[in-house]
Write a protein that holds these residues in place. Sequence first.
Motif, PDB file in Angstrom:
ATOM      1  N   TRP A 261       3.338  -5.972   8.983  1.00 19.19           N
ATOM      2  CA  TRP A 261       3.584  -5.273  10.238  1.00 19.19           C
ATOM      3  C   TRP A 261       3.290  -6.194  11.402  1.00 19.19           C
ATOM      4  CZ3 TRP A 261       1.337  -2.776   6.129  1.00 19.19           C
ATOM      5  CH2 TRP A 261       1.880  -1.547   5.733  1.00 19.19           C
TER       6      TRP A 261
ATOM      7  N   THR B 169       4.686  -8.940  -4.372  1.00 14.22           N
ATOM      8  CA  THR B 169       5.108  -7.907  -3.434  1.00 14.22           C
ATOM      9  C   THR B 169       4.560  -8.239  -2.052  1.00 14.22           C
ATOM     10  OG1 THR B 169       3.195  -6.471  -3.819  1.00 14.22           O
ATOM     11  CG2 THR B 169       5.107  -6.182  -5.266  1.00 14.22           C
TER      12      THR B 169
ATOM     13  N   GLU C 269       7.383   0.415  12.088  1.00 13.67           N
ATOM     14  CA  GLU C 269       8.040   0.023  10.845  1.00 13.67           C
ATOM     15  C   GLU C 269       7.639  -1.400  10.486  1.00 13.67           C
ATOM     16  OE1 GLU C 269       9.802   2.010   9.010  1.00 13.67           O
ATOM     17  OE2 GLU C 269       9.814   3.694  10.451  1.00 13.67           O
ATOM     18  N   PRO C 270       7.479  -1.705   9.216  1.00 18.42           N
ATOM     19  CA  PRO C 270       7.131  -3.073   8.817  1.00 18.42           C
ATOM     20  C   PRO C 270       8.286  -4.030   9.063  1.00 18.42           C
ATOM     21  CG  PRO C 270       7.544  -1.719   6.879  1.00 18.42           C
ATOM     22  CD  PRO C 270       7.579  -0.793   8.054  1.00 18.42           C
TER      23      PRO C 270
ATOM     24  N   ARG D  84      -0.521  -1.448  14.073  1.00 13.10           N
ATOM     25  CA  ARG D  84       0.726  -1.756  13.387  1.00 13.10           C
ATOM     26  C   ARG D  84       1.920  -1.113  14.086  1.00 13.10           C
ATOM     27  NH1 ARG D  84      -1.156  -0.688   7.083  1.00 13.10           N
ATOM     28  NH2 ARG D  84      -2.306  -2.674   6.816  1.00 13.10           N
TER      29      ARG D  84
ATOM     30  N   THR E 282       9.228  -6.245   3.866  1.00 10.75           N
ATOM     31  CA  THR E 282       8.939  -5.348   2.741  1.00 10.75           C
ATOM     32  C   THR E 282       9.280  -5.990   1.405  1.00 10.75           C
ATOM     33  OG1 THR E 282      11.127  -4.342   2.962  1.00 10.75           O
ATOM     34  CG2 THR E 282       9.301  -3.260   4.110  1.00 10.75           C
TER      35      THR E 282
ATOM     36  N   ILE F  61       4.230  -6.751   2.178  1.00 11.40           N
ATOM     37  CA  ILE F  61       4.471  -5.819   3.267  1.00 11.40           C
ATOM     38  C   ILE F  61       3.754  -6.365   4.499  1.00 11.40           C
ATOM     39  CG2 ILE F  61       2.516  -4.293   2.701  1.00 11.40           C
ATOM     40  CD1 ILE F  61       4.468  -1.962   3.636  1.00 11.40           C
TER      41      ILE F  61
END
Length: 460
Positions: free
Chosen positions: A452, A448, A331-332, A328, A335, A450
Motif C-alpha cells: 500500500w 506473495t 487500494e493496494p 494505507r 497484489t 501486497i
Amino acid sequence: MKHDRDAPRFRVRPPAQWLNDPNGPFRWRDRYHLFYQHNPDAPRHANVHWGHASSPDLAHWEHHPIALTPTPGGPDEAGCWSGCVVDDDGVPTAVYTGVDRHHSGLGTICLARAVVPDDETLTDWKPLPTPVVTGPPAGLDVVMFRDPFVFRSGGRRWALIGAGHSDGTPSVLLYDCDDLAHWRFAGVLLDGNDPVATDVFGDKATGWECPQLFATAGGQWMLVLSLWDGDPMGTGFLTGRLEPDSDGGLRFGARTGDRLDHGRDFYAPAVLQEANRALMWGWSWEAREQGEVDAAGWAGVLTAPRVVGVHPDGALSVAPAPELQLLRAAEPFATAPERTPLPQSYDLTVTASAPTTVSLLRSASGAELTIRLDPHEGTVTLDRSDWPRPRTEGSVPLVVRAPAREVRILVDGSLLELFADDRATVTERVYRRPDDVPELVVTGAGATVIGWEQVPPTSG
C-alpha cells in the motif's frame, strides 16, 4: 515543513532543524504524546530543547510548541537532555537530564510539570528550579550519568539512570522515587560485569544510555539499553526477572538477550508501557555527509511505533503498531510479484516459501537494492552495495537470522524499516539519487506480495 524525496512525511520529526532521542512517550486524555531532543536553530546536535508532537491514533501527528527550553543560569542551561514523562498524582511531569555549562558527562535529574493538566495538548510546561538529583552517588566513580526512566514495580515508583564508570564499566543505576520530589539511591540494577550482558553485548561499551524497562505479557521484564563507547554503538535488550535485594532495592536477573535492531541507523529507543502492550520509538540519524544535511535543513527522524515483547522461546517479538494501517491508501498498489513502480512512501509485505529476492531500487548502472529471504537457511539479507554509507562498511550486506518466511517493509522517504517474521528489525537510511529508479521486483517460487502507498494524513 520542507519536503524533499528523502524527507519522511509520516514519521515524527520537527518541521526543520535537528532531532535526536525520543523522550517521554506518554498517553494523556486519549492522546499519545511524543517528545524528542531538538535544536530549533540548526540541523546539528547543540542547544538541545524538547520538541513535542501528539496524536489521537499513532498515525496522524500534530506538532506543538517546544515543551522544554534551557533556562539561563539554571541546571539545564546547556541543554534539556533525555528523560521520560509520568503521571504524578494527575499532573504530567517530565523527568529529564539537565546539563549546565560546566557539563562533563554528568547530568542532573530535573523535573518540569504541565501547567494545565486538563489541556489534552499539554502545550505549556514549567521547569522546577532545583534538580531532584544533583549528580551521581558518592563512591561509585561515575563519569557518565544521564537519561532517567521511571517505572513501577511492587506498588512503588522507581527510576533507572544510564551510567558509565571510570574503569570503563557500563551500568544502570536504580533510585527509589516513589515521591518524585525525593530520590534515594538504591544500588546498581545491573552492570557490564554481568555474564549474560557480556555474552550479549560484548565488552566494548563504556556506558549504557537511555535504559528502559517494562514487563512483558509472559511475566518477564525486558531491559532495553543503548550502547555507548564515546559514540553511539547500537542497541540491545536483556530479558529476565526483577528481584528484591537485601537493601530494599531491586536487581535485574538477566537470562537472555540480543540486538534490538540489526540496522546501523537506530538508537536511543523509548518505551511506553500500556495495559496490554509496550510501544517503542527509536531515533534514526542521518547517514550522509554534514554538508548534505545542512543543505537539506533537517536532520533526524523517529521510527514508526513498534509493538515489542518476547516470544515464548525468548526471542524478541517486534512488529509495527497496527494503527499504521490507517496510513494505507484505499487500494493496494501491488497484489502480485510483478514489476511495479514504487511510491515515495509505502507499506509492503512479502511472504516466501522458497528463496526469494525483493528488489526495491535500481541504479543507473543496473545495481539493485535487495532484500533476500531464504527460509531454508533462516536468513534475511539486506544488500545495499550500490548505496554505501559515508566512511563506513555500507557496501557489506546485512544478514539477520530469522525464519525468513515473511518481511514487512516500511519505507518513508529515506527511512527504511524492515521487520522479519516479527522477530527482528533492520533500520537503515537510504538516499535516492536523481537517476535511481524505485521499482518493485519480486522473484521466488510461490512468493506473495501486497503493498500500500502511505497517503498524506487528513484532518478530522
